[in-house]
Structure formats: structure tokens, C-alpha cells
Design a protein around this motif. Structure first.
Motif, PDB file in Angstrom:
ATOM      1  N   VAL B 330       0.932  -1.212  -0.213  1.00 39.47           N
ATOM      2  CA  VAL B 330       0.081   0.143   0.178  1.00 39.47           C
ATOM      3  C   VAL B 330       0.878   1.213   0.045  1.00 39.47           C
ATOM      4  O   VAL B 330       0.633   2.323  -0.814  1.00 39.47           O
ATOM      5  N   ASN B 331       1.945   1.217   0.757  1.00 35.92           N
ATOM      6  CA  ASN B 331       3.012   2.376   0.967  1.00 35.92           C
ATOM      7  C   ASN B 331       3.102   2.537  -0.612  1.00 35.92           C
ATOM      8  O   ASN B 331       3.569   3.683  -1.257  1.00 35.92           O
ATOM      9  N   SER B 332       3.947   1.584  -1.439  1.00 35.59           N
ATOM     10  CA  SER B 332       4.270   1.476  -2.731  1.00 35.59           C
ATOM     11  C   SER B 332       3.055   2.031  -3.564  1.00 35.59           C
ATOM     12  O   SER B 332       3.511   3.090  -4.498  1.00 35.59           O
ATOM     13  N   ALA B 364      10.047  -3.715  -4.110  1.00 34.33           N
ATOM     14  CA  ALA B 364      10.345  -2.750  -4.641  1.00 34.33           C
ATOM     15  C   ALA B 364       9.576  -2.047  -5.700  1.00 34.33           C
ATOM     16  O   ALA B 364       8.818  -2.769  -6.472  1.00 34.33           O
ATOM     17  N   ASP B 365       9.466  -0.653  -5.484  1.00 28.87           N
ATOM     18  CA  ASP B 365       8.515   0.192  -6.254  1.00 28.87           C
ATOM     19  C   ASP B 365       9.425   1.180  -7.323  1.00 28.87           C
ATOM     20  O   ASP B 365      10.257   1.475  -6.913  1.00 28.87           O
ATOM     21  N   GLN B 366       8.580   1.768  -8.158  1.00 29.85           N
ATOM     22  CA  GLN B 366       9.195   2.902  -8.911  1.00 29.85           C
ATOM     23  C   GLN B 366       8.600   4.186  -8.589  1.00 29.85           C
ATOM     24  O   GLN B 366       8.413   4.877  -9.488  1.00 29.85           O
ATOM     25  N   PHE B 383       4.972   7.555  12.323  1.00 29.73           N
ATOM     26  CA  PHE B 383       5.681   8.567  11.586  1.00 29.73           C
ATOM     27  C   PHE B 383       5.103   8.399  10.203  1.00 29.73           C
ATOM     28  O   PHE B 383       4.947   7.319   9.720  1.00 29.73           O
ATOM     29  N   THR B 384       4.576   9.541   9.720  1.00 32.28           N
ATOM     30  CA  THR B 384       4.157   9.751   8.239  1.00 32.28           C
ATOM     31  C   THR B 384       4.394  10.801   7.780  1.00 32.28           C
ATOM     32  O   THR B 384       4.383  11.744   8.269  1.00 32.28           O
ATOM     33  N   THR B 385       4.345  11.013   6.268  1.00 24.86           N
ATOM     34  CA  THR B 385       4.663  11.987   5.538  1.00 24.86           C
ATOM     35  C   THR B 385       3.274  12.470   4.979  1.00 24.86           C
ATOM     36  O   THR B 385       3.214  13.279   4.116  1.00 24.86           O
ATOM     37  N   LYS B 386       2.386  11.305   5.075  1.00 22.66           N
ATOM     38  CA  LYS B 386       1.083  11.670   4.352  1.00 22.66           C
ATOM     39  C   LYS B 386       0.248  12.595   5.044  1.00 22.66           C
ATOM     40  O   LYS B 386       0.495  13.093   5.979  1.00 22.66           O
ATOM     41  N   ASP B 387      -0.824  13.215   4.013  1.00 21.66           N
ATOM     42  CA  ASP B 387      -1.692  14.313   4.852  1.00 21.66           C
ATOM     43  C   ASP B 387      -2.590  13.589   5.695  1.00 21.66           C
ATOM     44  O   ASP B 387      -2.996  12.297   5.790  1.00 21.66           O
ATOM     45  N   GLY B 391      -2.468   8.863   6.072  1.00 17.46           N
ATOM     46  CA  GLY B 391      -1.705   7.718   6.875  1.00 17.46           C
ATOM     47  C   GLY B 391      -1.716   7.863   8.288  1.00 17.46           C
ATOM     48  O   GLY B 391      -2.002   9.050   8.626  1.00 17.46           O
ATOM     49  N   THR B 392      -1.784   6.912   8.680  1.00 22.12           N
ATOM     50  CA  THR B 392      -1.677   6.814  10.330  1.00 22.12           C
ATOM     51  C   THR B 392      -0.201   6.616  10.701  1.00 22.12           C
ATOM     52  O   THR B 392      -0.071   6.896  12.001  1.00 22.12           O
ATOM     53  N   GLY B 393       0.527   6.117   9.788  1.00 19.71           N
ATOM     54  CA  GLY B 393       1.970   5.949  10.405  1.00 19.71           C
ATOM     55  C   GLY B 393       2.158   4.713  10.973  1.00 19.71           C
ATOM     56  O   GLY B 393       3.280   4.594  11.707  1.00 19.71           O
ATOM     57  N   LEU B 394       1.162   3.703  10.871  1.00 20.20           N
ATOM     58  CA  LEU B 394       1.323   2.386  11.654  1.00 20.20           C
ATOM     59  C   LEU B 394       1.637   1.330  10.904  1.00 20.20           C
ATOM     60  O   LEU B 394       2.007   0.317  11.251  1.00 20.20           O
ATOM     61  N   GLY B 395       1.821   1.491   9.542  1.00 18.12           N
ATOM     62  CA  GLY B 395       1.894   0.710   8.419  1.00 18.12           C
ATOM     63  C   GLY B 395       3.321  -0.056   8.754  1.00 18.12           C
ATOM     64  O   GLY B 395       3.413  -1.445   9.062  1.00 18.12           O
ATOM     65  N   LEU B 396       4.416   0.652   8.349  1.00 17.32           N
ATOM     66  CA  LEU B 396       5.820  -0.131   8.778  1.00 17.32           C
ATOM     67  C   LEU B 396       5.787  -0.402  10.105  1.00 17.32           C
ATOM     68  O   LEU B 396       6.722  -1.299  10.463  1.00 17.32           O
ATOM     69  N   SER B 397       5.282   0.230  11.040  1.00 15.11           N
ATOM     70  CA  SER B 397       5.537  -0.027  12.432  1.00 15.11           C
ATOM     71  C   SER B 397       5.049  -1.420  12.779  1.00 15.11           C
ATOM     72  O   SER B 397       5.697  -2.075  13.299  1.00 15.11           O
TER      73      SER B 397
HETATM   74  N1  LIG Z   1       7.353   2.654  -0.848  1.00 13.86           N
HETATM   75  C1  LIG Z   1       7.591   3.690  -0.037  1.00 13.86           C
HETATM   76  N2  LIG Z   1       7.800   5.015  -1.008  1.00 13.86           N
HETATM   77  C2  LIG Z   1       8.189   6.311  -0.518  1.00 13.86           C
HETATM   78  N3  LIG Z   1       7.931   6.334   1.110  1.00 13.86           N
HETATM   79  C3  LIG Z   1       7.701   5.353   1.688  1.00 13.86           C
HETATM   80  C4  LIG Z   1       7.522   4.224   1.185  1.00 13.86           C
HETATM   81  N4  LIG Z   1       6.943   3.475   2.308  1.00 13.86           N
HETATM   82  C5  LIG Z   1       6.854   4.004   3.598  1.00 13.86           C
HETATM   83  N5  LIG Z   1       7.497   5.377   3.070  1.00 13.86           N
HETATM   84  C6  LIG Z   1       7.510   6.341   3.875  1.00 13.86           C
HETATM   85  O1  LIG Z   1       7.255   5.968   5.347  1.00 13.86           O
HETATM   86  C7  LIG Z   1       6.132   6.565   5.910  1.00 13.86           C
HETATM   87  C8  LIG Z   1       5.722   5.495   7.200  1.00 13.86           C
HETATM   88  O2  LIG Z   1       5.053   4.571   6.194  1.00 13.86           O
HETATM   89  P1  LIG Z   1       3.991   4.104   7.219  1.00 13.86           P
HETATM   90  O3  LIG Z   1       3.465   2.624   6.083  1.00 13.86           O
HETATM   91  O4  LIG Z   1       4.396   3.513   8.168  1.00 13.86           O
HETATM   92  O5  LIG Z   1       2.962   5.029   7.410  1.00 13.86           O
HETATM   93  P2  LIG Z   1       1.793   5.652   6.495  1.00 13.86           P
HETATM   94  O6  LIG Z   1       2.071   4.728   5.240  1.00 13.86           O
HETATM   95  O7  LIG Z   1       2.179   6.910   6.244  1.00 13.86           O
HETATM   96  O8  LIG Z   1       0.418   5.559   7.132  1.00 13.86           O
HETATM   97  P3  LIG Z   1      -0.366   4.360   7.009  1.00 13.86           P
HETATM   98  O9  LIG Z   1       0.294   3.109   6.509  1.00 13.86           O
HETATM   99  O10 LIG Z   1      -0.556   3.831   8.622  1.00 13.86           O
HETATM  100  O11 LIG Z   1      -1.602   4.364   6.362  1.00 13.86           O
HETATM  101  C9  LIG Z   1       5.249   7.246   4.801  1.00 13.86           C
HETATM  102  O12 LIG Z   1       4.464   8.065   5.373  1.00 13.86           O
HETATM  103  C10 LIG Z   1       6.571   7.331   4.020  1.00 13.86           C
HETATM  104  O13 LIG Z   1       6.726   8.788   4.013  1.00 13.86           O
END
Ligand SMILES: Nc1ncnc2c1ncn2[C@@H]1O[C@H](COP(=O)(O)OP(=O)(O)OP(=O)(O)O)[C@@H](O)[C@H]1O
Ligand SMILES: [Mg+2]
Lengths: 174, 570
Positions: B330-332, B364-366, B383-387, B391-397
């Protein structure tokens, strides 16, 4: 006190008449003082006698002044006794530590000098009064009593003269 | 804590200033004491030398004093005139009269003197020594010397004093500058503290915001599930056929199951989920994963698997594994707003995990790529850079927690503008025999599996319910709540089949939509759902597939397969 007693005892042996007959000459005090002080500048051989005897020949006034000076004083740690000598007792001179020859009776004083040859007796002669042959001689110069020292004579009597005494002397015979 | 530090700082400061002053004062006092001591020693020295001079004079004058040699005495005394330090000298006879002497400074010689040791009067030092010969007191000697004047003594100490003062000054200045530096330090520390507090507060508010979103999302999901369940129950009340009631019951159970899964995922976030590890070879799960990702990603994003042969088995909790993969994918997707390729690789990495054999799974993504700052923090919760709302910033956590729990590691790498790669390393399982080859549902008819279905349904409860059913069949669902929205979605997305409600509000109902679609693309299969018989005749006359509400999974499967087959036949 003890000194006083001795001197009184000795004085009793003196011919009182001659002592009281002559009035004290003005030089008596000074000469008595010199005689008294001389003891401090001379060292006698051996442990020394119990009584330090100063014998005076021919000058009763000096003997009297000395008795006053030596009253209750010590010389070299010893009590001082003052005695007056005359011809009759010329032999006694050998027992004196200091023998003053006042120049009254030349023959008697010659006998006294003979009696003390080689003995540790400091002989003091009053040159102006005609006496001579002492280790130390008194003489007057410019109204002051001065000393002449005979170092050879001092050695003959086994006496050691302080350099200060020699310095203070006006004439020194080596 | 930082407050306490700030409160402590001025005290430390004061103390340091105080110490500098103390040191300076100590130095000065010490040097004064030393000077005074030296001074005393000096005076003692001088006293001793005056005494010695007096006794030398006395002893050399003894003979002359005893035998009344005034000239000699005068000579002795006058010899001392040459000594600049001697102001007056006198020799006294035994009775006390002055015999010889001089006075340089006009002060007359005392007429009678008593023996005394050296004593200071003003700037003068006087002494009276006895003159003795062999214990016989002969007189006295009097000497008066000048003590070195204070100014001269001070000038002697001036140089040292200047040095001492400079040193003291230096200490004070150093102390002050030290204190100033400490003060600057303290201010800096305060600033840092304030900034940290602000950052912490910001982080906290971000966390709260994210938590609010999470809770909102969960509540929404639950609400849908509850609605699906309650409507199922409602339908069960009306249904008379036992078979239908059974099917409705299953629908309700599905909804409840889904709720349970949701709870599990939440617990997984909270790291409280009981781990259910299975030994698995990832290569065997490609189909399942494809399905999973197709559902989650947009159609403009393609997924390519590149799985090595003879992959070692690993031990993971499969549901968590799926969620992790989904979170990464989903991040990709989010990083590729204009579409692109997501490449999933799996290969053996001998000795890669601290010397242990491992299996690496890379995604890997492009996309937009990732900067070093985000790399550092990407795995931090929230931690999120999304609006906001994106994003909640919990995905990668979750990914981090999951890989750690599996005894593995995860890393993220990338360059801004050049795509991102996430690599998970799992330790090789010690139980190769127990491999459980996880597969897809064996009973799903092939044509339905992986089908991209556009579901058009205005009732959100039913929309959810049917969507769930489609997903159960392995289809990828694109949802729309009106005919217009459906046309919109069709414009954007590749669709294999349209499943639409017949009766819908708005200008266009299901039949209208079907006709419109046939006009545009005659080959796109359309199945219409209806709960009411009047319109059914028309629909079947026109050759559209028909699904009577309510329906069960099997009926749905059959209708969809029929429609696909009809379309393929042409
Ligand atoms: N494939 C990617 N390409 C670019 N940035 C990424 C990628 N994966 C993660 N990031 C960066 O890492 C941050 C944290 O990712 P994470 O999945 O933890 O949270 P999120 O995607 O922002 O929110 P959530 O997954 O909870 O909806 C993202 O906000 C983004 O800035
Ligand atoms: Mg994410």
C-alpha cells in the motif's frame, strides 16, 4: 661574707699602724681597680686555689681599696682575699695569685720576686714608684694610668695573657 | 526534569563564580602571609645581626674599657660609622657613664642604658649588650640601626605583588568567563529543552490525531459489519426457506468473522496478538498474495512476483505476514500516484542473519522514493509524511514488529525520485518437514478467482455484504454507490464484470447502466441484482444476467461464472 671574714683575718695580720698612718693617695682607687680587673684577662695554670689572693706590697691604701672592691665578689669563680706583704713575709709571695709591688722597700720586693720565680704569680710593678720586674707594669702617661706587658715574663710564670690585655697595653715586651 | 536542571543551573553558576573569587582571595592572602613571614624573618635576621655586632663590639672593647683607654674605645666605635645601617653606637662604663659613642641622626645617645635584647621602635632597632670579661662585668654597648623603610620593603615586594595581583585577576576573569560560558550553555540547554518539549507536544498531538483516525476507521468498519450482520438477521426473519435462512446465517457469521479478524489486526498493532506461527514456503502462497494485493492496489499498479526455486521454509504468523505485505504494498501504491510496477522478490540468503541462513523478501517500487530522514524514522509508529486522513504511520511499524517477532529484520532503502525497496529477512526454519503449503481456496471456480468486479449498490450495508462475498470468492472488488460513480470507475479502471443493483436512486438505474455499458462495450458482462420481480422479465429479455436478492455465495459464484462464459463465447 666569707671573703670579708678572710680579709679581716688577713688584715689582722697586717701591721695596722702603717695602713692607717698613710692617707690614701689619689691613684689608689684606680690602681686597685686595675689590679682587680686584671684577673679577668689572665689565665693561671691548673685548677686554681680556693682563695684568690691579691697581695699588695708597700701600699696600704691600695690594699684597703682592693678590699672594698673585692668585697663579696669573685674572681675566676673564687673568693678573693687581699693581703699586704712586707719583708718579714716575703716568702709568702709564692702563695699569691697577683703580687703588686708598690715600690716602697726595694730590697723586700726583690726578695718577693725571688720567691715567685717560676711560680704562677702575676707580678705587677708600679714603675713610677720605682718598682720593676713585673709581668705587668703600671705607669702614668698624660695623667692616665697605662700598662706595659712583658710576654716573656708571663710565660716564665706559666701565665696566659688575654690578647685584649695585650691590645690594651701601651708597651709590649715580647 | 528539564525544569529541575534549569533550576539547578544558576546555583552551579553561583558556586563557580564564588570559587573563582575564593581562589583569588586565597592567593592574595597566601602571598600576604608569605610576605609577612618573610618580613618577620628579615627583622629577626636583622636583630640577630645587630646583636652579633653589639657583642663583637663589646668583646673587642673589653680591654680598652677595663683599662680606661678612651682613644681605643672611640676608635672601635667609630669603625661602626662606616656601616650605613647603624644610626648610633655607644660604649658605657661599668657604672653607667658614656665612654665613647656617636649618633648620626641627631638623636642624642641615651645617658644610661639597661641591657636589653633587640627591640623595634618605629623604624629603628636598638640593642644593649653587656661587656664582660671572664664573668666580670665591664660595661655596656649600645647599638641602634635603621629598619629598612616600609616604602623600600614594599618596592621590594612590588614586583611579586604585581604578579600575584595579575594571577588573582586572571583567576577571577577566567572564573567570570567560565561562568559566562556556563550561562550561555544553560541558555542553550533551555532552548533545546523548550524545543524538545515543543517537539514532544507536537508528536503527542500527532499521535492523538492518528489514534483518532485509527479509532474512527475501526469504528466505521465495525459499523459496516454490524449493519451487515443486523440486516442479515432481518432478512433471516423474513426468509421462510430453511436453506436460505442457513445461507443468511452464514453471511452474518462471515461478518462476525471479519470483525474478529479486524480485532486481531488491531491487536497486532498493539503487539498483543497471540502469534500463530506456521512453517511455510512463501513460493506456495503467490496466488493468495496476488489476490490480496489485487484487491488492495489500484488497477494502474501491476504486481510482479519473482520467487526463487527451492526457497527455504520460514516460520511466520501468516495473517500477520499478509498484513505486513499489504502495508508495504500500500505504501508503494501511495508512492506511485501515476501507477507503476511493484516487484516482489523472494530468495535464499545463506548466512545473512547474523550468520544464520535466511530468506529475503523484497518489495520494490518505482515510486517517489524516500529520503534519508524518512528512512531513519519510517519504522517508528505514527511516523507519516502523508496528509491528515491519508496515513496513520502505523503501517511500517506493524512490519517492524512482525519481522522482529519472527526473529528477522526489516530495512528500507531508496533514493528520492528513484523508488523504494523494503527488504524483510526471516530466519530459515529448522523444520523443513512440517512445511504447510498454504494455497488458495480449493473450491473457488477458476473463472471467478481474481476477477475484477465492479459492484454498483446504493445500500451501503448490502454493498459491504456483497463486496465481502465477492472477496470471499477471490474477486477484486471495485465499489460504486451509483450508476454515475460506476461509469466513473469504468473510465479509470479495467473491469472484467459489472454486478449492479437494479433499483437505484438518481437519473440512472441498474438497467439503464447495463444498456449504456452495452452501447459502449458490448463484451463487458453485466449481472443485475434485484429483490423484486416486476423488472426481472425485462432484464432477462434483454439478455443480462440476473441475481435475485437475497442470494448466497454459491448462487453468486454460479451467476458470475455463467456471465463470464457467455461473454467469452461472445
Ligand atoms: N514505498 C515507499 N515509498 C516512499 N515512501 C515510503 C514508502 N514506504 C513508506 N514510506 C514512507 O514512510 C512513512 C511511513 O510509512 P508507514 O506505512 O509506516 O505509514 P503511512 O503509510 O504514512 O501510514 P499508514 O500505513 O498507517 O496508512 C510514509 O509516510 C512514507 O513517508
Ligand atoms: Mg503505510
Amino acid at each position: 661574707m666569707a671573703g670579708a671574714t678572710v680579709s679581716l683575718a688577713l688584715a689582722a695580720a697586717l701591721p695596722l699602724a702603717s695602713a692607717s698612718a698613710d692617707p690614701a693617695a689619689p691613684d689608689a682607687q684606680v690602681k686597685a681597680g686595675y689590679l682587680y680587673k686584671l684577673a679577668a684577662f689572665v689565665r693561671w695554670p691548673g685548677p686554681g686555689p680556693e682563695l684568690f689572693r691579691i697581695c699588695v706590697s708597700g701600699r696600704a691604701d691600695i690594699a684597703a681599696a682592693l678590699t672594698g672592691l673585692a668585697h663579696d665578689r669573685l674572681a675566676g669563680g673564687h673568693r678573693i682575699a687581699v693581703a699586704q706583704l712586707d719583708r718579714l713575709r716575703a716568702q709568702d709571695a709564692a702563695h699569691c695569685q697577683i703580687l703588686f709591688l708598690g715600690g716602697g722597700d726595694g730590697a723586700a720586693e726583690g726578695e718577693m720576686l725571688d720567691a715567685v720565680v717560676g711560680m704562677p704569680v702575676l707580678t705587677v710593678a708600679d714603675r713610677d714608684a720605682g718598682a720593676s720586674g713585673g709581668v705587668i707594669e703600671f705607669f702614668d702617661r698624660d695623667g692616665k694610668l697605662r700598662l706595659a706587658v712583658d710576654r716573656a715574663a708571663a710565660s716564665a710564670h706559666r701565665l696566659e695573657l688575654s690578647s685584649k690585655l695585650v691590645d690594651a697595653a701601651v708597651q709590649v715586651k715580647p | 526534569m528539564s525544569g529541575a536542571a534549569a533550576r539547578n543551573a544558576p546555583a552551579g553558576l553561583l558556586q563557580r563564580r564564588w570559587i573563582a573569587w575564593l581562589l583569588a582571595a586565597l592567593l592574595i592572602v597566601l602571598s600576604i602571609a608569605l610576605a609577612w613571614q618573610r618580613e618577620q624573618a628579615q627583622i629577626e635576621d636583622q636583630s640577630r645581626s645587630v646583636s652579633v655586632q653589639a657583642s663583637i663590639l663589646g668583646s673587642s672593647a673589653a680591654g680598652a674599657l677595663a683599662f680606661d683607654d678612651a682613644d681605643a674605645l672611640t676608635e672601635y666605635v667609630n669603625a661602626l660609622k662606616l656601616d650605613r645601617g647603624i644610626l648610633a653606637a655607644g660604649i658605657y662604663g661599668d657604672g653607667g657613664p658614656l665612654v665613647a659613642g656617636f649618633s648620626k641622626d641627631g638623636t642624642p645617645l641615651p645617658t644610661g642604658v639597661a641591657v636589653h635584647s633587640p627591640r623595634i621602635q618605629g623604624l629603628q632597632l636598638s640593642v644593649v649588650a653587656p661587656v664582660k670579661q671572664d664573668g666580670l662585668a665591664l660595661g655596656r654597648v649600645y647599638l641602634r640601626t635603621a629598619v629598612e623603610p616600609l616604602t623600600e620593603r614594599l618596592s621590594r615586594y612590588a614586583a611579586i605583588g604585581v604578579i600575584v595581583l595579575m594571577a588573582a585577576l586572571l583567576i577571577v576573569i577566567l572564573g567570570a568567563s567560565n561562568a559566562a560560558a556556563a550561562e550561555a550553555n544553560r541558555q542553550l540547554q533551555e532552548e533545546i529543552d523548550a524545543r524538545e518539549r515543543a517537539e514532544a507536544a507536537l508528536l503527542q498531538s500527532q499521535k492523538m490525531e492518528a489514534l483518532g483516525q485509527l479509532i474512527g476507521g475501526v469504528a466505521h468498519d465495525f459499523n459496516n459489519l454490524l449493519m451487515a450482520a443486523s440486516s442479515g438477521l432481518e432478512l433471516m426473519d423474513r426468509a421462510k426457506e430453511p436453506a436460505r435462512r442457513e445461507r443468511l446465517k452464514e453471511g452474518v457469521r462471515d461478518a462476525l468473522d471479519h470483525g474478529a479478524r479486524l480485532t486481531q489486526h488491531l491487536l497486532a498493532f498493539a503487539r498483543r496478538a497471540p502469534l500463530q506461527k506456521e512453517v511455510v514456503v512463501i513460493g506456495s502462497r503467490i496466488d493468495k498474495l496476488t489476490q490480496l494485493l489485487d484487491r488492495a492496489l489500484r488497477e494502474d499498479i501491476s504486481v510482479k512476483f519473482d520467487i526463487a526455486e527451492d526457497l527455504w521454509p520460514i516460520e511466520v504468523d501468516l495473517s500477520q505476514f499478509d498484513i505486513a505485505l499489504l502495508n508495504i504494498a500500500v505504501n508503494s501504491r501511495d508512492a506511485m500516484p501515476n501507477g507503476g510496477l511493484v516487484r516482489i522478490t523472494a530468495r535464499n540468503r545463506p548466512g545473512a542473519l547474523e550468520g544464520q541462513d535466511a530468506v529475503e523478501i523484497g518489495i520494490a517500487d518505482q515510486g517517489d522514493g524516500i529520503g534519508p530522514e524518512a528512512i531513519d524514522k519510517a519504522f517508528e509508529p505514527f511516523f507519516t509524511t502523508k496528509d491528515v486522513g491519508q496515513g496513520t504511520g502505523l503501517g511500517l511499524s506493524q512490519v517492524y514488529g512482525f519481522t522482529r517477532a519472527a526473529g528477522g529484520t526489516v530495512s528500507i532503502a531508496g533514493t528520492p525520485g528513484k523508488g523504494t525497496t523494503v527488504a524483510m529477512l526471516f530466519p530459515r526454519s529448522r523444520f523443513p518437514d512440517a512445511v504447510y503449503r498454504a494455497g488458495t481456496r480449493p473450491n473457488s471456480p477458476a473463472p471467478v478467482l481474481g476477477l475484477r468486479v465492479l459492484l454498483v449498490e446504493d445500500d451501503p450495508t448490502l454493498n459491504d455484504l456483497v463486496s465481502q462475498m465477492l472477496q470471499e470468492l477471490g474477486s477484486v472488488v471495485v465499489r460504486a454507490n451509483s450508476a454515475a460513480a460506476a461509469l466513473d470507475a469504468l473510465a479509470r479502471t479495467k473491469i472484467d464484470l459489472v454486478l449492479s443493483d437494479m433499483v437505484m436512486p438518481g437519473g440512472m438505474d441498474g438497467l439503464d447502466l447495463a444498456r449504456e455499458l452495452r452501447k459502449r462495450d458490448g463484451k463487458l458482462p453485466v449481472v443485475l441484482m434485484t429483490g423484486y420481480s416486476a423488472a426481472t422479465g425485462l432484464a432477462s429479455e434483454e439478455g443480462y444476467g440476473l441475481l435475485r436478492k437475497p442470494f448466497d455465495l454459491d448462487t453468486l459464484t454460479v451467476r458470475l461464472s455463467e456471465a463470464m462464459e457467455a461473454a467469452n463465447r461472445g
